[in-house]
Design a protein around this motif. Sequence first.
Motif, PDB file in Angstrom:
ATOM      1  N   ALA A  97      22.204  63.067  61.691  1.00 26.07           N
ATOM      2  CA  ALA A  97      22.533  64.451  61.370  1.00 26.07           C
ATOM      3  C   ALA A  97      23.007  64.544  59.933  1.00 26.07           C
ATOM      4  N   PHE A  98      22.831  65.714  59.333  1.00 26.05           N
ATOM      5  CA  PHE A  98      23.321  65.968  57.990  1.00 26.05           C
ATOM      6  C   PHE A  98      24.814  66.240  58.098  1.00 26.05           C
ATOM      7  N   GLY A  99      25.616  65.487  57.368  1.00 27.37           N
ATOM      8  CA  GLY A  99      27.052  65.669  57.494  1.00 27.37           C
ATOM      9  C   GLY A  99      27.823  65.188  56.295  1.00 27.37           C
ATOM     10  N   GLN A 100      29.133  65.384  56.380  1.00 27.19           N
ATOM     11  CA  GLN A 100      30.064  64.926  55.365  1.00 27.19           C
ATOM     12  C   GLN A 100      31.296  64.374  56.062  1.00 27.19           C
ATOM     13  N   PHE A 101      31.890  63.332  55.477  1.00 27.54           N
ATOM     14  CA  PHE A 101      33.051  62.657  56.046  1.00 27.54           C
ATOM     15  C   PHE A 101      34.144  62.611  55.000  1.00 27.54           C
ATOM     16  N   ASP A 102      35.327  63.079  55.353  1.00 26.85           N
ATOM     17  CA  ASP A 102      36.507  63.014  54.491  1.00 26.85           C
ATOM     18  C   ASP A 102      37.576  62.224  55.222  1.00 26.85           C
ATOM     19  N   CYS A 103      38.341  61.437  54.495  1.00 22.65           N
ATOM     20  CA  CYS A 103      39.433  60.684  55.092  1.00 22.65           C
ATOM     21  C   CYS A 103      40.663  60.813  54.209  1.00 22.65           C
ATOM     22  N   SER A 104      41.794  61.129  54.825  1.00 24.10           N
ATOM     23  CA  SER A 104      43.064  61.247  54.119  1.00 24.10           C
ATOM     24  C   SER A 104      44.042  60.221  54.660  1.00 24.10           C
ATOM     25  N   LEU A 105      44.861  59.681  53.769  1.00 27.06           N
ATOM     26  CA  LEU A 105      45.936  58.777  54.139  1.00 27.06           C
ATOM     27  C   LEU A 105      47.256  59.526  53.997  1.00 27.06           C
ATOM     28  N   PHE A 106      48.047  59.485  55.061  1.00 26.71           N
ATOM     29  CA  PHE A 106      49.399  60.033  55.036  1.00 26.71           C
ATOM     30  C   PHE A 106      50.367  58.894  55.319  1.00 26.71           C
ATOM     31  N   THR A 107      51.587  58.981  54.803  1.00 28.44           N
ATOM     32  CA  THR A 107      52.636  58.017  55.103  1.00 28.44           C
ATOM     33  C   THR A 107      53.805  58.754  55.747  1.00 28.44           C
ATOM     34  N   GLY A 108      54.667  58.001  56.399  1.00 30.02           N
ATOM     35  CA  GLY A 108      55.824  58.589  57.059  1.00 30.02           C
ATOM     36  C   GLY A 108      55.498  59.230  58.395  1.00 30.02           C
ATOM     37  N   ALA A 109      54.349  58.892  58.967  1.00 34.50           N
ATOM     38  CA  ALA A 109      53.881  59.534  60.200  1.00 34.50           C
ATOM     39  C   ALA A 109      54.325  58.780  61.443  1.00 34.50           C
ATOM     40  N   ASP A 110      54.415  59.507  62.533  1.00 34.67           N
ATOM     41  CA  ASP A 110      54.651  58.893  63.834  1.00 34.67           C
ATOM     42  C   ASP A 110      53.536  57.870  64.067  1.00 34.67           C
ATOM     43  N   GLN A 111      53.869  56.694  64.554  1.00 35.03           N
ATOM     44  CA  GLN A 111      52.883  55.627  64.691  1.00 35.03           C
ATOM     45  C   GLN A 111      52.201  55.595  66.051  1.00 35.03           C
ATOM     46  N   THR A 112      52.591  56.489  66.952  1.00 34.76           N
ATOM     47  CA  THR A 112      51.942  56.575  68.251  1.00 34.76           C
ATOM     48  C   THR A 112      51.029  57.784  68.335  1.00 34.76           C
ATOM     49  N   THR A 113      51.550  58.954  68.031  1.00 31.26           N
ATOM     50  CA  THR A 113      50.780  60.207  68.063  1.00 31.26           C
ATOM     51  C   THR A 113      51.043  60.964  66.761  1.00 31.26           C
ATOM     52  N   PRO A 114      50.381  60.565  65.674  1.00 33.84           N
ATOM     53  CA  PRO A 114      50.689  61.146  64.366  1.00 33.84           C
ATOM     54  C   PRO A 114      50.111  62.542  64.137  1.00 33.84           C
ATOM     55  N   PHE A 115      49.163  62.959  64.976  1.00 31.48           N
ATOM     56  CA  PHE A 115      48.466  64.232  64.776  1.00 31.48           C
ATOM     57  C   PHE A 115      48.183  64.781  66.168  1.00 31.48           C
ATOM     58  N   PRO A 116      49.201  65.336  66.856  1.00 32.72           N
ATOM     59  CA  PRO A 116      49.041  65.749  68.255  1.00 32.72           C
ATOM     60  C   PRO A 116      47.966  66.806  68.468  1.00 32.72           C
ATOM     61  N   SER A 117      47.097  66.590  69.437  1.00 37.38           N
ATOM     62  CA  SER A 117      46.039  67.552  69.762  1.00 37.38           C
ATOM     63  C   SER A 117      46.607  68.917  70.116  1.00 37.38           C
ATOM     64  N   ALA A 118      47.756  68.937  70.773  1.00 37.86           N
ATOM     65  CA  ALA A 118      48.358  70.208  71.191  1.00 37.86           C
ATOM     66  C   ALA A 118      48.752  71.081  70.003  1.00 37.86           C
ATOM     67  N   ASP A 119      48.911  70.483  68.834  1.00 42.26           N
ATOM     68  CA  ASP A 119      49.282  71.247  67.640  1.00 42.26           C
ATOM     69  C   ASP A 119      48.069  71.815  66.910  1.00 42.26           C
ATOM     70  N   SER A 120      46.847  71.466  67.328  1.00 40.25           N
ATOM     71  CA  SER A 120      45.628  71.866  66.618  1.00 40.25           C
ATOM     72  C   SER A 120      45.374  73.357  66.731  1.00 40.25           C
ATOM     73  N   LYS A 121      44.786  73.879  65.689  1.00 39.77           N
ATOM     74  CA  LYS A 121      44.290  75.256  65.675  1.00 39.77           C
ATOM     75  C   LYS A 121      42.827  75.198  65.271  1.00 39.77           C
ATOM     76  N   THR A 122      41.967  75.889  66.026  1.00 37.99           N
ATOM     77  CA  THR A 122      40.544  75.916  65.719  1.00 37.99           C
ATOM     78  C   THR A 122      40.050  77.353  65.722  1.00 37.99           C
ATOM     79  N   SER A 123      38.955  77.592  65.031  1.00 35.29           N
ATOM     80  CA  SER A 123      38.379  78.929  64.980  1.00 35.29           C
ATOM     81  C   SER A 123      36.915  78.836  64.573  1.00 35.29           C
ATOM     82  N   THR A 124      36.110  79.770  65.055  1.00 33.96           N
ATOM     83  CA  THR A 124      34.723  79.904  64.602  1.00 33.96           C
ATOM     84  C   THR A 124      34.564  81.203  63.814  1.00 33.96           C
ATOM     85  N   SER A 125      35.654  81.741  63.335  1.00 30.87           N
ATOM     86  CA  SER A 125      35.630  82.993  62.580  1.00 30.87           C
ATOM     87  C   SER A 125      34.872  82.826  61.269  1.00 30.87           C
TER      88      SER A 125
END
Length: 168
Positions: A97-125
């Motif tokens: 598929a035609f796509g693009q990949f970005d990767c960011s490094l953060f420090t100081g994050a929780d080491q078990t669940t650093p980006f909780p799914s429950a906190d996500s916001k999505t939209s197709t607007s």
Amino acid sequence: MAVAFSSHVSSGATASTNLLVTISVSGTNPVLIGKVALGNSSATVTSMTWNAGGGTAVQVTSLRNNSSTGPLVSIWAVPAPTASTNGSIRAGFSISAFGQFDCSLFTGADQTTPFPSADSKTSTSNVTGIVLTPANLVAGDASDGMGANVVSWNWNSASTNQRSINNL
């Protein structure tokens, strides 16, 4: 400890069954956030792997626009990646598929669940000036995002922490 953005790398937009970027990981309590946009109505992101070891990648959220030409955006987190001066992270797809990949490094994050799914916001607007604000952020939560545009080819800005803009 506060979560802080450290660095970012981006692949070029290209057609493939996977995309790979090289990034250095250092700092205290690191997390890698991999974001993929696919301009294909049926392709999915099936895997994300960090070659230097450490945390196992988990999908945080994924959203496909409802139209038949709509892109897919998929965000993954790699908690506690092993430090590396030249590691690579690969996103694998169900089909080429035609796509693009970005990767960011953060420090100081929780080491078990650093980006909780429950906190996500999505939209197709497709309105101008859409604002998505993550919910329930607490100390140790990383916060990042990605948008995709494959129809109008006219995306020209994102804020407040824009790292890259590239229309698929």
